[in-house]
Design a protein around this motif. Sequence first.
Motif, short mmCIF file in Angstrom:
data_model
loop_
_atom_site.label_atom_id
_atom_site.label_comp_id
_atom_site.label_asym_id
_atom_site.label_seq_id
_atom_site.Cartn_x
_atom_site.Cartn_y
_atom_site.Cartn_z
N GLY A 242 -4.11 -4.99 4.73
CA GLY A 242 -3.22 -5.09 3.97
C GLY A 242 -2.50 -7.01 3.85
O GLY A 242 -2.46 -7.18 3.08
N TYR B 204 -2.83 -7.38 -3.43
CA TYR B 204 -2.17 -6.66 -2.72
C TYR B 204 -1.98 -5.63 -2.62
O TYR B 204 -3.16 -4.63 -2.42
CB TYR B 204 -1.36 -7.16 -2.16
CG TYR B 204 -0.37 -6.26 -1.00
CD1 TYR B 204 -0.70 -5.91 0.31
CD2 TYR B 204 0.05 -4.80 -1.70
CE1 TYR B 204 0.17 -4.88 1.44
CE2 TYR B 204 1.02 -4.19 -0.51
CZ TYR B 204 0.39 -4.14 0.08
OH TYR B 204 0.74 -2.74 0.86
N TYR C 90 -1.78 4.33 5.69
CA TYR C 90 -3.25 5.31 5.02
C TYR C 90 -3.74 6.02 5.76
O TYR C 90 -4.34 6.84 4.96
CB TYR C 90 -4.04 3.34 4.94
CG TYR C 90 -3.44 2.57 4.48
CD1 TYR C 90 -3.53 2.82 2.97
CD2 TYR C 90 -2.81 1.18 4.82
CE1 TYR C 90 -2.81 1.37 2.20
CE2 TYR C 90 -2.92 0.09 4.23
CZ TYR C 90 -2.55 0.32 2.65
OH TYR C 90 -2.49 -1.06 1.62
N HIS D 31 -4.01 -1.66 -1.29
CA HIS D 31 -3.56 -0.89 -1.55
C HIS D 31 -3.45 0.77 -2.50
O HIS D 31 -3.96 1.54 -2.00
CB HIS D 31 -1.81 -0.94 -1.63
CG HIS D 31 -0.87 0.39 -1.31
ND1 HIS D 31 -0.39 -0.28 -0.04
CD2 HIS D 31 -0.71 1.10 -2.43
CE1 HIS D 31 0.97 1.07 -0.11
NE2 HIS D 31 0.42 1.49 -1.62
N PHE E 202 6.46 -2.72 0.78
CA PHE E 202 5.94 -1.97 1.16
C PHE E 202 5.88 -2.49 2.70
O PHE E 202 5.46 -2.76 3.49
CB PHE E 202 4.62 -2.12 0.99
CG PHE E 202 3.65 -2.20 -0.96
CD1 PHE E 202 3.64 -0.34 -0.75
CD2 PHE E 202 4.36 -2.90 -1.55
CE1 PHE E 202 3.98 0.51 -2.54
CE2 PHE E 202 4.47 -2.72 -3.07
CZ PHE E 202 4.08 -0.83 -3.35
N GLU F 170 3.83 -1.61 5.90
CA GLU F 170 3.18 -0.92 6.50
C GLU F 170 3.10 -0.52 8.15
O GLU F 170 3.36 -1.53 8.97
CB GLU F 170 1.56 -2.22 6.90
CG GLU F 170 1.53 -2.80 5.39
CD GLU F 170 0.16 -2.37 4.75
OE1 GLU F 170 -1.09 -1.15 5.16
OE2 GLU F 170 -0.07 -3.02 3.74
#
Length: 263
Positions: free
Chosen positions: A152, A164, A106, A168, A132, A134
């Motif tokens: 997340g 989610y 992020y 996100h 996704f 992370e």
Amino acid sequence: MNLQHSLFLIATCIASVNLAYAEDPQPTFNTKQQAEIGKIAADYLVAHPDILLQVSQKLQEQEAAQQANAFAEVVLANKDALLADKNTPSVGPADAKIAVIEFFDYQCVYCSRMAPVVENVMKSNPSVKFIFKEWPIFGSRWHSSITAAQTGLSVWKERGSDDYIAYHNAIYKTGHDEGELTDKDIAEVLKKIDIPAPSPATLAQTTPVIDNINSLAHKLGFNGTPAFIVMPISANNKDRITVFAGAVDETALTSAINKASGH
């Protein structure tokens, strides 16, 4: 590739030809003839530099193809970890035939720029599963990178795919990255989209998940974010796998999806 490298390759080819002649019953080139051949080749290349460009382009294409094949082999070797990890957030139909897998952080500015691109591709491809991973690689520099990833994963575990993806996308829409995303931003995003803060127990369970994603990313040869893999879910066809080790545009992702589907 520079001129010197190209000439070296051509000289190697000439030497290989001479070696082939040496192994043949027919007479070989003598030293003077070899020198003359070398001069003719060098003069010709100087007069026709476009040939060197063509050689360079061809070699680059071959290297790219070899790298793509190597990536595809590693992807297939880690297929279950990429596609079947229930701790990894995913959005899309359970019977999807194609998956787009993103490794991201992020706090990564390029991931932030990719977020609206991925969102558009998702809307245009509702039959594709988006997974996704992370991967808070900036966590040692900015701890909120880890906090955002843990949050997340916890939202995914406690509330599922709809909440989610809302989380996100909302994190990226703060416009904060490269150290600007804070724990306060994360808390405000949760409040804005009406999602309660994850429980401490769930947050604690995300640490091994992130460790596994980090290990997987290194197995795949990734050294930064974002990274994308587009692949068929059931078929083991290397030719239908595309790996992007970096940011790409919407057209490239869409083309990779079409390739994965066999079109």
